[in-house]
Design a protein around this motif. Structure first.
Motif, short mmCIF file in Angstrom:
data_model
loop_
_atom_site.label_atom_id
_atom_site.label_comp_id
_atom_site.label_asym_id
_atom_site.label_seq_id
_atom_site.Cartn_x
_atom_site.Cartn_y
_atom_site.Cartn_z
N SER A 17 -26.72 0.06 18.21
CA SER A 17 -27.29 -1.22 17.65
C SER A 17 -28.17 -1.03 16.29
CB SER A 17 -28.08 -1.95 18.73
OG SER A 17 -29.27 -1.17 18.92
N VAL A 18 -28.90 0.09 16.12
CA VAL A 18 -29.71 0.22 14.89
C VAL A 18 -28.65 0.28 13.70
CG1 VAL A 18 -30.86 2.10 13.72
CG2 VAL A 18 -31.38 1.49 15.95
N VAL A 19 -27.35 0.94 13.92
CA VAL A 19 -26.41 0.92 12.59
C VAL A 19 -25.89 -0.27 12.57
CG1 VAL A 19 -24.64 2.19 11.86
CG2 VAL A 19 -26.03 3.26 13.20
N THR A 20 -25.37 -0.96 13.60
CA THR A 20 -24.59 -2.39 13.49
C THR A 20 -25.53 -3.57 13.12
OG1 THR A 20 -24.63 -2.60 15.90
CG2 THR A 20 -22.84 -1.07 14.86
N ALA A 21 -26.84 -3.87 13.71
CA ALA A 21 -27.67 -5.03 13.83
C ALA A 21 -27.84 -5.34 12.15
CB ALA A 21 -28.66 -4.77 14.56
N LEU A 62 -32.70 -11.07 17.36
CA LEU A 62 -32.96 -12.35 16.80
C LEU A 62 -34.44 -12.74 16.88
CD1 LEU A 62 -30.43 -14.11 19.38
CD2 LEU A 62 -30.02 -13.75 17.07
N LEU A 63 -35.31 -12.08 17.57
CA LEU A 63 -36.63 -12.26 17.40
C LEU A 63 -37.10 -12.02 15.93
CD1 LEU A 63 -39.56 -12.87 18.41
CD2 LEU A 63 -39.54 -10.40 19.07
N GLY A 220 -28.24 -2.59 27.56
CA GLY A 220 -28.93 -3.65 26.84
C GLY A 220 -30.41 -3.27 26.38
N LEU A 221 -30.85 -2.69 27.26
CA LEU A 221 -32.26 -2.41 26.90
C LEU A 221 -32.55 -1.28 25.61
CD1 LEU A 221 -34.10 -1.82 30.40
CD2 LEU A 221 -34.51 -3.60 28.88
N GLY A 222 -31.43 -0.66 25.59
CA GLY A 222 -31.39 0.16 24.37
C GLY A 222 -30.97 -0.58 23.28
N GLY A 223 -29.98 -1.60 23.15
CA GLY A 223 -29.62 -2.15 22.33
C GLY A 223 -30.84 -3.19 21.88
N LEU A 224 -31.56 -3.64 22.60
CA LEU A 224 -32.79 -4.62 22.74
C LEU A 224 -33.71 -3.86 21.32
CD1 LEU A 224 -34.31 -7.13 23.30
CD2 LEU A 224 -35.66 -5.71 24.96
N CYS A 225 -34.01 -2.51 21.59
CA CYS A 225 -34.87 -1.77 20.95
C CYS A 225 -34.20 -1.53 19.53
CB CYS A 225 -35.26 -0.58 21.41
SG CYS A 225 -36.34 -0.77 22.80
N GLY A 227 -31.61 -3.04 18.26
CA GLY A 227 -31.28 -4.13 17.46
C GLY A 227 -32.71 -4.96 16.65
N TYR A 228 -33.87 -4.66 17.19
CA TYR A 228 -34.92 -5.25 16.44
C TYR A 228 -35.13 -4.23 15.07
CZ TYR A 228 -39.78 -6.44 15.66
OH TYR A 228 -40.91 -6.87 15.03
N LEU A 229 -35.06 -2.91 15.49
CA LEU A 229 -35.15 -1.85 14.42
C LEU A 229 -34.13 -2.24 13.23
CD1 LEU A 229 -35.88 1.20 16.56
CD2 LEU A 229 -37.42 0.06 15.33
N GLY A 230 -33.06 -2.51 13.56
CA GLY A 230 -31.76 -2.66 12.79
C GLY A 230 -32.01 -3.83 11.91
N ALA A 231 -32.51 -4.86 12.74
CA ALA A 231 -32.68 -6.41 11.73
C ALA A 231 -33.98 -6.14 10.89
CB ALA A 231 -32.98 -7.41 12.86
#
Length: 263
Positions: A17-21, A62-63, A220-225, A227-231
């Motif tokens: 998610s860090v790479v893709t978000a 999203l946040l 999902g918890l890994g993606g949650l963290c 995704g925020y970093l990626g965004a």
């Protein structure tokens, strides 16, 4: 689920998610082969498990986009309007009509391989030449129809809508900074509806079609963290780099499905 499996799922969700978000891709399409080959999730349970990953991981990016105002505008509404009914149709098709993934993999590979290559070449050409040719953005009706088709594909195989919507919309001339938040929002809403649809179908159908809840939550918890970093990283990257990243991801996804077809 063992602790080692849970930690592996968390790490996979975080790194992907860090790479893709930053380009509006949830990363579920890359997590799918990890769940099948490494974590041992059977088909078709892997599809709702991937949707569960999107549900848990989505709020992180999203946040961040909400705080920066990236979710405002009509594009988010158009994508959600199309993907939500599409994912319900896709889930029903997956359970009752399409037990094998070969046809969808072939279609996705056939779409994303040339699209990713074209997007990379076009981006490099624009970076080389100062004057760029303007491209007309698709109409709202076209966007909604495209989103519905992507929603059906997401419902069948649990892939994030951004992995398809992002390259197509950006290739049609829309900026990554505009597409990414809307694509992630559509992926999140669609995944909520899709996971719920699979849970309901599991009550009336035999077989492994319910999500693997603990593993989906760990990923999902890994993606949650991540995704925020990626965004948060996205505004620091130039448009050219984001377009190239999206093109490379499209090539990677298409190549991944092409290899699976050959095997």
């Amino acid at each position: 689920m063992s602790w080692s499996t849970g930690l592996l799922g968390f790490a996979a969700g975080l790194l992907i998610s860090v790479v893709t978000a930053p380009v509006g891709v949830s990363g579920a399409v890359f997590l799918l082969p990890v769940q099948i080959s490494v974590l041992g999730v059977p088909s078709p349970a892997v599809t709702p498990t991937n949707l569960l990953y999107n549900v848990v991981a989505g709020p992180g990016a999203l946040l961040r986009h909400h705080r920066s105002g990236g979710l405002r505008g009509p594009l988010t509404r158009l994508l959600v309007l199309g993907t939500v009914p599409g994912v319900v149709v896709g889930a029903v098709i997956r359970v009752f009509a399409v037990p094998g993934p070969s046809v969808c993999r072939l279609l996705i590979a056939g779409l994303l391989l040339p699209l990713g290559g074209w997007l990379c070449l076009r981006t490099l050409r624009r970076a080389t030449h100062a004057a760029s040719v303007s491209v007309r953005e698709p109409s709202p009706r076209t966007i909604t129809r495209l989103a519905m088709a992507v929603g059906v594909a997401g419902g069948i195989y649990g892939i994030g809508g951004g992995s398809l919507l992002g390259p197509i919309l950006v290739g049609r001339g829309m900026p990554v900074a505009k597409v990414a938040p809307a694509a992630l929002a559509a992926t999140f809403v669609t995944s909520v509806v899709g996971a719920g649809t699979y849970a309901l179908l599991a009550l009336t159908t035999t077989g492994d079609i319910a999500p693997y809840w603990s593993l989906g939550l760990a990923c999902g918890l890994g993606g949650l963290c991540g995704g925020y970093l990626g965004a948060r990283l996205q505004p620091r990257l130039p448009e050219t780099a984001l377009r190239l990243l999206l093109g490379v991801l499209a090539l990677g996804i298409g190549g991944l499905y092409a290899v699976q077809i050959v095997r």
